[in-house]
Design a protein around this motif. Structure first.
Motif, PDB file in Angstrom:
ATOM      1  N   TYR A   1       7.107  24.953 -40.442  1.00  0.00           N
ATOM      2  CA  TYR A   1       7.143  25.711 -39.192  1.00  0.00           C
ATOM      3  C   TYR A   1       5.879  25.471 -38.371  1.00  0.00           C
ATOM      4  O   TYR A   1       5.940  25.260 -37.158  1.00  0.00           O
ATOM      5  N   TYR A   2       4.724  25.489 -39.032  1.00  0.00           N
ATOM      6  CA  TYR A   2       3.449  25.259 -38.349  1.00  0.00           C
ATOM      7  C   TYR A   2       3.400  23.850 -37.766  1.00  0.00           C
ATOM      8  O   TYR A   2       2.966  23.650 -36.631  1.00  0.00           O
TER       9      TYR A   2
ATOM     10  N   ASP B   1       5.454  20.496 -31.172  1.00  0.00           N
ATOM     11  CA  ASP B   1       6.139  20.954 -29.969  1.00  0.00           C
ATOM     12  C   ASP B   1       5.137  21.244 -28.849  1.00  0.00           C
ATOM     13  O   ASP B   1       5.356  20.874 -27.698  1.00  0.00           O
ATOM     14  N   SER B   2       4.039  21.872 -29.191  1.00  0.00           N
ATOM     15  CA  SER B   2       3.036  22.174 -28.159  1.00  0.00           C
ATOM     16  C   SER B   2       2.377  20.897 -27.654  1.00  0.00           C
ATOM     17  O   SER B   2       2.044  20.797 -26.474  1.00  0.00           O
ATOM     18  N   LEU B   3       2.190  19.908 -28.520  1.00  0.00           N
ATOM     19  CA  LEU B   3       1.611  18.642 -28.062  1.00  0.00           C
ATOM     20  C   LEU B   3       2.565  17.896 -27.145  1.00  0.00           C
ATOM     21  O   LEU B   3       2.138  17.303 -26.150  1.00  0.00           O
ATOM     22  N   ILE B   4       3.834  17.914 -27.456  1.00  0.00           N
ATOM     23  CA  ILE B   4       4.822  17.247 -26.616  1.00  0.00           C
ATOM     24  C   ILE B   4       4.907  17.930 -25.257  1.00  0.00           C
ATOM     25  O   ILE B   4       4.957  17.270 -24.219  1.00  0.00           O
TER      26      ILE B   4
ATOM     27  N   VAL C   1       4.086  16.164 -21.607  1.00  0.00           N
ATOM     28  CA  VAL C   1       5.102  16.059 -20.559  1.00  0.00           C
ATOM     29  C   VAL C   1       4.599  16.692 -19.267  1.00  0.00           C
ATOM     30  O   VAL C   1       4.762  16.118 -18.187  1.00  0.00           O
ATOM     31  N   TYR C   2       3.975  17.856 -19.364  1.00  0.00           N
ATOM     32  CA  TYR C   2       3.548  18.554 -18.159  1.00  0.00           C
ATOM     33  C   TYR C   2       2.183  18.134 -17.640  1.00  0.00           C
ATOM     34  O   TYR C   2       1.803  18.507 -16.538  1.00  0.00           O
ATOM     35  N   CYS C   3       1.425  17.355 -18.402  1.00  0.00           N
ATOM     36  CA  CYS C   3       0.101  16.935 -17.946  1.00  0.00           C
ATOM     37  C   CYS C   3       0.053  15.477 -17.536  1.00  0.00           C
ATOM     38  O   CYS C   3      -1.015  14.886 -17.424  1.00  0.00           O
ATOM     39  N   LEU C   4       1.210  14.886 -17.338  1.00  0.00           N
ATOM     40  CA  LEU C   4       1.217  13.498 -16.893  1.00  0.00           C
ATOM     41  C   LEU C   4       0.722  13.395 -15.454  1.00  0.00           C
ATOM     42  O   LEU C   4       1.024  14.247 -14.618  1.00  0.00           O
ATOM     43  N   PRO C   5      -0.022  12.339 -15.142  1.00  0.00           N
ATOM     44  CA  PRO C   5      -0.551  12.218 -13.757  1.00  0.00           C
ATOM     45  C   PRO C   5       0.526  11.805 -12.770  1.00  0.00           C
ATOM     46  O   PRO C   5       1.526  11.290 -13.033  1.00  0.00           O
TER      47      PRO C   5
END
Length: 63
Positions: free
Chosen positions: A45-46, A52-55, A59-63
């Motif tokens: 689970y950990y 999941d948090s890294l993905i 995805v949201y921090c792409l330039p």
């Protein structure tokens, strides 16, 4: 977190005693298997949560 540890400890011990009673196997083997299953499931689970948090960050921090 301490309460969760306490619940897991009681669950593993009592289920080990019960399974030993109905199967005539040693108590320690059942307790070890149950504790290992709890540990492996929490580790899985950990790991999934971290991945999941890294993905999501990628995805949201792409330039």
């Amino acid at each position: 977190m301490i309460l969760l540890s306490f619940v897991f400890a009681l669950f593993g011990t009592w289920m080990g005693l019960y399974l030993s009673y109905i199967s005539n196997w040693p108590v320690s083997s059942f307790i070890t298997i149950i504790k290992c299953a709890i540990y492996c499931s929490s580790f899985l689970y950990y790991t999934i949560d971290i991945l999941d948090s890294l993905i999501i960050e990628r995805v949201y921090c792409l330039p």
